[in-house]
Design an enzyme around this catalytic site. Structure first.
Site, mmCIF file in Angstrom:
data_model
loop_
_atom_site.group_PDB
_atom_site.id
_atom_site.type_symbol
_atom_site.label_atom_id
_atom_site.label_comp_id
_atom_site.label_asym_id
_atom_site.label_seq_id
_atom_site.Cartn_x
_atom_site.Cartn_y
_atom_site.Cartn_z
ATOM 1 N N TYR A 1 105.923 78.049 -34.927
ATOM 2 C CA TYR A 1 104.684 77.726 -33.183
ATOM 3 C C TYR A 1 104.697 76.206 -32.803
ATOM 4 C CZ TYR A 1 100.165 77.071 -30.329
ATOM 5 O OH TYR A 1 99.806 77.315 -29.512
ATOM 6 N N GLU B 1 92.879 81.610 -26.457
ATOM 7 C CA GLU B 1 92.962 80.445 -26.889
ATOM 8 C C GLU B 1 90.898 80.885 -26.862
ATOM 9 O OE1 GLU B 1 92.694 77.658 -28.076
ATOM 10 O OE2 GLU B 1 95.289 77.159 -27.417
ATOM 11 N N TRP C 1 93.482 79.216 -35.313
ATOM 12 C CA TRP C 1 94.561 79.332 -34.064
ATOM 13 C C TRP C 1 95.382 79.942 -35.206
ATOM 14 C CZ3 TRP C 1 95.659 80.737 -29.529
ATOM 15 C CH2 TRP C 1 96.307 80.871 -29.152
#
Length: 191
Positions: A16, A38, A46
């Site tokens: 990522y 988000e 995350w």
């Protein structure tokens, strides 16, 4: 040169960091998906969202705003049964509301131009050497958060919005010692 330390060594997180984070995104639908994810991340890490991202995409009809905007209470209840996503009624309802708002903004001004207007249409290129220099909020994230909330979006406080801005390349917060800093900066000028 050393990769930003926040991604650690988890292969999914490293990928990522190396391929997505900080790359300027100009597609309104992709920006909306990221903003919604988000929001789901609020109170979580995350990496949790990354691990569930494919399940989120499957549950939320590929984050097709037109389809998600049509969800009713029964469809929200069905999503709450999916163990592959974050099962939080408020966040799921905020995503449905966010789909409707996306359609409204997209039809009027364009969702991407609306978001990018908060950084003058171009990525902010920071030059931080250490993680301790990277802010959690900025005047731009505060302004964008306020604008989103005023329009009815949920789970979009200034910290979440700043993380969104970093992820979507509105801000380049790769550390200067990270090879991605210059790579992303070059992408910023290409867009």
């Amino acid at each position: 040169m050393t990769r930003c330390s926040w991604c650690g060594t988890d292969p999914l997180y490293v990928a990522y960091h190396d391929r997505e984070w900080g790359v300027p995104e100009r597609d309104g639908r992709a920006l909306w998906e990221n903003l919604m994810l988000e929001g789901f991340q609020a109170g979580l890490s995350w990496i949790t969202i990354l691990r569930k991202r494919d399940s989120f995409r499957a549950e939320f009809d590929g984050f097709d705003p037109e389809r998600v905007a049509g969800w009713d209470a029964a469809r929200i209840d069905r999503a709450l049964q999916n163990p592959g996503i974050v099962r939080h009624r408020g966040k799921i309802a905020a995503t449905v509301r966010g789909a409707r708002l996306f359609i409204e903004i997209e039809g009027r001004d364009g969702f991407a131009p609306f978001l990018w207007s908060f950084v003058g249409g171009q990525p902010i290129r920071n030059r931080f050497a250490g993680m301790d220099e990277v802010p959690a909020v900025t005047p731009e994230s505060i302004a964008l958060s306020k604008a989103l909330k005023t329009r009815g979006f949920g789970f979009c406080g200034p910290v979440i919005v700043y993380a969104f801005m970093q992820a979507t390349g509105m801000v380049n917060d790769h550390l200067t010692g990270c090879p991605r800093h210059d790579q992303v900066s070059r992408l910023s000028t290409a867009g």
